[in-house]
Write a protein that holds these residues in place. Structure first.
Motif, PDB file in Angstrom:
ATOM      1  N   LEU A   1       0.829  -1.205   0.000  1.00  0.00           N
ATOM      2  CA  LEU A   1       0.000   0.000   0.000  1.00  0.00           C
ATOM      3  C   LEU A   1       0.863   1.255   0.000  1.00  0.00           C
ATOM      4  CD1 LEU A   1      -2.860  -0.623   2.588  1.00  0.00           C
ATOM      5  CD2 LEU A   1      -3.009  -0.636   0.116  1.00  0.00           C
ATOM      6  N   ARG A   2       0.419   2.265  -0.742  1.00  0.00           N
ATOM      7  CA  ARG A   2       1.137   3.547  -0.724  1.00  0.00           C
ATOM      8  C   ARG A   2       0.866   4.307   0.568  1.00  0.00           C
ATOM      9  NH1 ARG A   2       2.562   5.286  -6.195  1.00  0.00           N
ATOM     10  NH2 ARG A   2       2.768   7.376  -5.369  1.00  0.00           N
ATOM     11  N   CYS A   3      -0.222   3.949   1.217  1.00  0.00           N
ATOM     12  CA  CYS A   3      -0.648   4.669   2.423  1.00  0.00           C
ATOM     13  C   CYS A   3       0.421   4.574   3.504  1.00  0.00           C
ATOM     14  CB  CYS A   3      -1.951   4.077   2.930  1.00  0.00           C
ATOM     15  SG  CYS A   3      -2.528   4.802   4.459  1.00  0.00           S
ATOM     16  N   VAL A   4       0.714   5.716   4.155  1.00  0.00           N
ATOM     17  CA  VAL A   4       1.691   5.729   5.239  1.00  0.00           C
ATOM     18  C   VAL A   4       1.029   6.003   6.589  1.00  0.00           C
ATOM     19  CG1 VAL A   4       3.639   6.358   3.779  1.00  0.00           C
ATOM     20  CG2 VAL A   4       2.223   8.150   4.778  1.00  0.00           C
ATOM     21  N   ALA A   5      -0.292   5.869   6.610  1.00  0.00           N
ATOM     22  CA  ALA A   5      -1.055   6.051   7.849  1.00  0.00           C
ATOM     23  C   ALA A   5      -0.757   7.381   8.530  1.00  0.00           C
ATOM     24  CB  ALA A   5      -0.811   4.880   8.800  1.00  0.00           C
ATOM     25  N   CYS A   6      -0.864   8.459   7.768  1.00  0.00           N
ATOM     26  CA  CYS A   6      -0.580   9.786   8.333  1.00  0.00           C
ATOM     27  C   CYS A   6      -1.830  10.424   8.938  1.00  0.00           C
ATOM     28  CB  CYS A   6       0.016  10.704   7.275  1.00  0.00           C
ATOM     29  SG  CYS A   6      -1.147  11.144   5.970  1.00  0.00           S
ATOM     30  N   TYR A   7      -2.953   9.797   8.764  1.00  0.00           N
ATOM     31  CA  TYR A   7      -4.233  10.254   9.341  1.00  0.00           C
ATOM     32  C   TYR A   7      -4.772  11.544   8.726  1.00  0.00           C
ATOM     33  CZ  TYR A   7      -3.594   6.843  13.056  1.00  0.00           C
ATOM     34  OH  TYR A   7      -3.426   5.692  13.756  1.00  0.00           O
TER      35      TYR A   7
ATOM     36  N   VAL B   1      -5.881   2.432  11.784  1.00  0.00           N
ATOM     37  CA  VAL B   1      -5.024   1.979  12.882  1.00  0.00           C
ATOM     38  C   VAL B   1      -3.635   1.799  12.285  1.00  0.00           C
ATOM     39  CG1 VAL B   1      -4.622   0.204  14.617  1.00  0.00           C
ATOM     40  CG2 VAL B   1      -6.961   0.813  13.982  1.00  0.00           C
ATOM     41  N   ALA B   2      -2.649   2.492  12.850  1.00  0.00           N
ATOM     42  CA  ALA B   2      -1.303   2.463  12.276  1.00  0.00           C
ATOM     43  C   ALA B   2      -0.381   1.608  13.124  1.00  0.00           C
ATOM     44  CB  ALA B   2      -0.756   3.876  12.196  1.00  0.00           C
TER      45      ALA B   2
ATOM     46  N   SER C   1      -5.042  -1.340   9.771  1.00  0.00           N
ATOM     47  CA  SER C   1      -6.460  -1.380   9.407  1.00  0.00           C
ATOM     48  C   SER C   1      -6.838  -0.020   8.841  1.00  0.00           C
ATOM     49  CB  SER C   1      -7.287  -1.743  10.642  1.00  0.00           C
ATOM     50  OG  SER C   1      -8.431  -0.963  10.701  1.00  0.00           O
ATOM     51  N   PHE C   2      -7.591  -0.015   7.782  1.00  0.00           N
ATOM     52  CA  PHE C   2      -8.037   1.226   7.141  1.00  0.00           C
ATOM     53  C   PHE C   2      -9.478   0.997   6.751  1.00  0.00           C
ATOM     54  CE2 PHE C   2      -8.840   4.340   4.004  1.00  0.00           C
ATOM     55  CZ  PHE C   2      -7.894   5.336   4.119  1.00  0.00           C
ATOM     56  N   GLU C   3     -10.380   1.584   7.515  1.00  0.00           N
ATOM     57  CA  GLU C   3     -11.795   1.297   7.270  1.00  0.00           C
ATOM     58  C   GLU C   3     -12.551   2.550   6.861  1.00  0.00           C
ATOM     59  OE1 GLU C   3     -13.154  -0.576  10.836  1.00  0.00           O
ATOM     60  OE2 GLU C   3     -12.694  -2.564  10.060  1.00  0.00           O
ATOM     61  N   ILE C   4     -13.393   2.384   5.869  1.00  0.00           N
ATOM     62  CA  ILE C   4     -14.291   3.469   5.483  1.00  0.00           C
ATOM     63  C   ILE C   4     -15.718   2.959   5.624  1.00  0.00           C
ATOM     64  CG2 ILE C   4     -15.036   5.010   3.629  1.00  0.00           C
ATOM     65  CD1 ILE C   4     -12.289   4.972   2.496  1.00  0.00           C
ATOM     66  N   ASP C   5     -16.509   3.711   6.354  1.00  0.00           N
ATOM     67  CA  ASP C   5     -17.920   3.365   6.470  1.00  0.00           C
ATOM     68  C   ASP C   5     -18.640   4.021   5.292  1.00  0.00           C
ATOM     69  OD1 ASP C   5     -20.552   3.018   7.044  1.00  0.00           O
ATOM     70  OD2 ASP C   5     -20.378   3.492   9.170  1.00  0.00           O
ATOM     71  N   LEU C   6     -18.931   3.229   4.282  1.00  0.00           N
ATOM     72  CA  LEU C   6     -19.486   3.799   3.050  1.00  0.00           C
ATOM     73  C   LEU C   6     -20.905   4.317   3.231  1.00  0.00           C
ATOM     74  CD1 LEU C   6     -18.060   1.303   0.433  1.00  0.00           C
ATOM     75  CD2 LEU C   6     -17.378   3.661   0.780  1.00  0.00           C
TER      76      LEU C   6
ATOM     77  N   VAL D   1     -15.895  -0.979   4.887  1.00  0.00           N
ATOM     78  CA  VAL D   1     -14.957  -1.742   4.071  1.00  0.00           C
ATOM     79  C   VAL D   1     -13.523  -1.492   4.533  1.00  0.00           C
ATOM     80  CG1 VAL D   1     -16.402  -1.973   2.033  1.00  0.00           C
ATOM     81  CG2 VAL D   1     -15.029   0.072   2.328  1.00  0.00           C
ATOM     82  N   GLY D   2     -12.722  -2.514   4.439  1.00  0.00           N
ATOM     83  CA  GLY D   2     -11.344  -2.426   4.911  1.00  0.00           C
ATOM     84  C   GLY D   2     -10.347  -2.456   3.773  1.00  0.00           C
ATOM     85  N   ILE D   3      -9.084  -2.707   4.121  1.00  0.00           N
ATOM     86  CA  ILE D   3      -8.004  -2.667   3.132  1.00  0.00           C
ATOM     87  C   ILE D   3      -8.268  -3.643   1.989  1.00  0.00           C
ATOM     88  CG2 ILE D   3      -5.547  -3.144   2.778  1.00  0.00           C
ATOM     89  CD1 ILE D   3      -5.059  -2.097   5.598  1.00  0.00           C
ATOM     90  N   GLU D   4      -8.702  -4.848   2.323  1.00  0.00           N
ATOM     91  CA  GLU D   4      -8.883  -5.869   1.288  1.00  0.00           C
ATOM     92  C   GLU D   4      -9.869  -5.418   0.218  1.00  0.00           C
ATOM     93  OE1 GLU D   4      -7.204  -8.569   0.445  1.00  0.00           O
ATOM     94  OE2 GLU D   4      -5.924  -7.668   1.982  1.00  0.00           O
ATOM     95  N   GLU D   5     -10.969  -4.837   0.654  1.00  0.00           N
ATOM     96  CA  GLU D   5     -11.989  -4.410  -0.307  1.00  0.00           C
ATOM     97  C   GLU D   5     -11.572  -3.161  -1.073  1.00  0.00           C
ATOM     98  OE1 GLU D   5     -12.650  -5.110   2.878  1.00  0.00           O
ATOM     99  OE2 GLU D   5     -14.507  -6.266   3.070  1.00  0.00           O
ATOM    100  N   LEU D   6     -10.777  -2.306  -0.425  1.00  0.00           N
ATOM    101  CA  LEU D   6     -10.469  -1.014  -1.036  1.00  0.00           C
ATOM    102  C   LEU D   6      -9.234  -1.048  -1.928  1.00  0.00           C
ATOM    103  CD1 LEU D   6     -11.084   1.288   2.053  1.00  0.00           C
ATOM    104  CD2 LEU D   6     -12.434   1.274  -0.028  1.00  0.00           C
ATOM    105  N   LYS D   7      -8.354  -1.971  -1.643  1.00  0.00           N
ATOM    106  CA  LYS D   7      -7.084  -2.024  -2.357  1.00  0.00           C
ATOM    107  C   LYS D   7      -7.303  -2.216  -3.859  1.00  0.00           C
ATOM    108  CE  LYS D   7      -2.879  -4.675  -1.649  1.00  0.00           C
ATOM    109  NZ  LYS D   7      -2.293  -5.712  -0.799  1.00  0.00           N
TER     110      LYS D   7
END
Lengths: 176, 566
Positions: A76-82, A96-97, A113-118, A154-160
């Motif tokens: 993932l390119r994400c660096v969990a910078c919030y 969650v980083a 963990s990276f979750e978006i409540d759609l 949805v979490g990382i698996e679904e969003l990636k």
């Protein structure tokens, strides 16, 4: 500065035709008949789209479901910078980083963990604007079906991103 | 909290106020004459403001409460007034104590105070002595506490049930012997003719409505409370949901307000694009309103004719912003990003496309005797009455008052465009229809001039105290990255102070009263929604009307629940 100019739109009744209903009725019929005949023969200006067989083509900026982009190696390119979590007006992103165990430098942050409540998301695109790594972009996908509320988170698996980025239906993102 | 002032004394209006030596009269930074008084003198001051010919404040724009827990006198009631002929704007601030938060009502001076005072009672807990009907308005009858007070926890939730719904007193009154056929009906809250969730309780004598009362708040989403817990820029997506038929106008109005407080201006290109898209939004809003009015009185075809151009305008908005209904395109300091390459082409296409549909509807109904019979003389209001109720926008112009903020207090360079303000004189539903039809044509005229003179250049200010730096720089430069982080984490630091900004929304004067304490979040945002003032007159318009007329009036007023309930 231009002067304030007004135009009076009052419309008193006038003429025998208006009084008897007939003139305006025929005028109205002419309008609807014109539309009817034009739609029937030739001129394809029927505005109706035969959904779902036919769908409206959206622009490259359409704000749909999010994609978490990856680097060439699939991480993932994400660096969990919030940043996206902070910028979100709907407060629908939860990150969650943690330290990256495979980091090549001394330490590096990754999202565990990276979750978006759609269902909370308002699709404003502020998270995409906030991301300093182009790790979060949006697709044009806007038809989403969930059977439970939990499924909408949805979490990382679904969003990636799946496969090469060019193959995704890309929507709102920096530089298009 | 201190308000920065241009001059501390010598306000030109001060000398006309009663006992002005004892009042604090200043000119505030946003150009308002600001009068601070205590509640024992407020009615005297307000009456003088309305009645003295030199002051002549005939329109009460807004009444709201503000909470300053640190102040000695915790609450403050703020009145915003304007004079249509003189053009000046006045703000009256009345501090009140926490122990006894009471202010005499201004309902006797302007009827417009009716609902605005109820809202201040509901959300801030300030009592208005002498108010005829001081009930909760936006929150539920059984709601406890006052949501906009600073000590009210935004996370608090209530379980509110239908069992506690409001029933007006006159419903249960014993039947008059003469009116043996009297019955009570509920229109709404979920009724196809209400175009949104609102409820009308009406007492019928045969088919004539003898008394009515409206209940709103079904779509209350705590816009103002929510804004206080988010940063200044995060409020923009919330503004989209105020008047969702013309979301662009709301966002632009809000951005202008914050820009005014920051002392910045959007680049010329952004201003022109804002004008173009705002005017398109106005056309859409009027098209929805007129389409719905015509559906309600049985002319369905017009709805389809109006929805075709609306779809095309949405396509343009989506190509610019990425969203159709909730565009979130305006940013503080400009626009989110530049318009697409084929923007001019698309705008010119729409300029040729839209008039055909307006003309078609015009031919179908304007002279039609059935339509005229249904709307002429229905829901008529005189200009004086309309002003007393605080009406603005097309509804006021239909009563013969040529008040349009784009001319009265030009913003976004509206002073450079040539257009006429349509006015009618009868003030009925038919006049409102005619005014809206003409306004769509005038909007097209404005767009035509704007697209001819669309300047180049950036669309967002390079002041990084307000706007995010461009993305390529964020990726490559340390300084820009720091600005980016600071802006997102801390929010825009709007200097402490307050400002009232008004723009001409599709329904009338859309005002934002913004208060900042210098931190990254708004201290208080009060929206002055145009249809709130318009709708409060509705139950009075209904008395003596037939039920089908009630529907024709309601849709011609263009009540948008998102804006009404916030």
């Amino acid at each position: 500065m231009r002067p304030v100019t007004t135009v009076n739109v009052d419309r008193p009744r006038k003429g025998f035709g208006e009084w008897t209903y007939l003139g305006p009725i025929f005028k109205g019929l002419a309008v609807t008949m014109r539309h009817f005949l034009r739609n029937l023969f030739g001129q394809q200006d029927v505005a109706t789209i035969q959904y779902p067989e036919e769908v409206r083509q959206y622009s490259e900026r359409m704000r749909g479901r999010h994609i978490l982009t990856t680097r060439e190696d699939g991480s993932l390119r994400c660096v969990a910078c919030y940043m996206c979590e902070t910028a979100c007006p709907a407060d629908c992103i939860t990150i969650v980083a943690d330290e990256d165990p495979e980091a090549t430098v001394e330490w590096e942050k990754i999202p565990v963990s990276f979750e978006i409540d759609l269902l909370r998301c308002v699709f404003c695109g502020f998270c995409v604007d906030a991301c300093p790594k182009q790790a979060l972009i949006m697709s044009r996908k806007h038809e989403m079906v969930f059977t439970t509320r939990d499924e909408a988170v949805v979490g990382i698996e679904e969003l990636k991103q799946k496969g090469p980025i060019e193959e995704e239906d890309l929507g709102y993102r920096p530089y298009y | 909290m201190t308000v920065s002032t241009l001059e501390s004394s010598g306000n030109p209006l001060a000398k006309f106020l009663p006992d002005h030596e004892e009042l604090s009269v200043i000119t505030a930074a946003d150009g308002f004459t600001e009068i601070t008084t205590d509640r024992s003198r407020v009615i005297e001051v307000l009456r003088a403001l309305r009645d003295r010919p030199e002051l002549d404040c005939n329109l009460l724009l807004d009444v709201c409460g503000v909470d300053y827990p640190e102040n000695e006198q915790r609450f403050e009631v703020v009145y915003h007034l304007t004079s249509l002929d003189k053009g000046h704007r006045v703000r009256v601030r009345v501090p009140v104590e926490e122990e006894d938060p009471r202010v005499p009502t201004a309902y006797g001076i302007w009827k417009a105070a009716d609902w605005f005072e109820r809202e201040a009672w509901d959300l801030m807990g300030i009592r208005f002595d002498g108010h005829p009907n001081l009930r909760r308005i936006l929150t539920h009858e059984a709601f406890q506490g006052h949501a906009l007070r600073k000590d009210y926890d935004p996370e608090k939730r209530w379980v509110l049930t239908e069992a506690e719904t409001f029933v007006p007193d006159w419903v249960t009154e014993s039947d008059d012997e003469d009116q043996f056929e009297t019955q009570i009906i509920n229109i709404g809250p979920s009724h196809p003719a209400t175009h949104g969730t609102l409820r009308i309780v009406a007492r019928l004598d045969g088919e004539v409505i003898t008394k009515a009362e409206c209940e709103i708040g079904y779509l209350h989403r705590c816009f103002e409370k929510m804004s206080e817990t988010h940063s200044w820029s995060e409020v923009i997506p919330f503004t989209d949901r105020l008047n969702y038929c013309s979301s662009m106008i709301n966002g632009v109005g809000y951005a202008l307000g914050v820009e005014q407080m920051l002392g910045i201006e959007a680049p010329p290109r952004a201003q022109v694009v804002r004008v173009i898209l705002s005017e398109f939004s106005r056309i859409m809003d009027h098209a929805v309103c007129l389409g719905a009015t015509l559906v309600d009185i049985g002319a369905l075809t017009n709805f389809w004719y109006f929805f075709q151009p609306r779809e095309e305008i949405y396509t343009l908005l989506e190509a610019c912003a990425g969203g159709r209904l909730t565009v979130s395109y305006a940013r503080i300091g400009g626009l989110a990003h530049d318009v697409p390459a084929d923007f001019e082409e698309q705008v010119r296409y729409l300029l040729g496309y839209i008039p055909k549909f307006i003309d078609d509807v015009d031919k179908l109904v304007t002279t039609n005797r059935i339509f005229r019979g249904r709307t002429e003389g229905v829901g008529a209001l005189s200009a004086e009455e309309a002003l007393a109720w605080g009406w603005t926008g097309p509804c006021l112009r239909a009563c013969g008052v040529p008040y349009d903020l784009r001319r009265a207090r030009p913003y976004l360079g509206y002073e450079n465009y040539e257009f006429d303000i349509p006015v009618a004189s009868t003030g009925d539903s038919y006049a409102r229809y005619l005014v809206r039809m003409e306004e769509m044509r005038q909007s097209l005229r404005i767009i035509e001039q704007a697209i001819d003179n669309l300047p180049g250049g950036p669309v967002i200010t390079d002041n990084h105290h307000a706007a995010l730096p461009p993305k390529p720089k964020v990726y490559s430069e340390m300084e820009s990255l720091i600005w980016h982080f600071k802006l997102i984490y801390e929010g825009i630091k709007v200097p402490a102070g307050s400002a009232y900004t008004a723009t001409e929304g599709a329904n009338g004067e859309l005002g934002y009263y913004l208060i900042s304490d210098g931190k990254g979040k708004p201290y208080r945002i009060k929206v002055r929604p145009p249809c709130f003032a318009i709708f409060q007159a509705y139950s009075h318009l209904l008395e003596g009307c037939l039920v089908p007329d009630a529907i024709a009036i309601l849709s011609s007023l263009n009540i948008i629940a998102g804006e009404l309930d916030r």
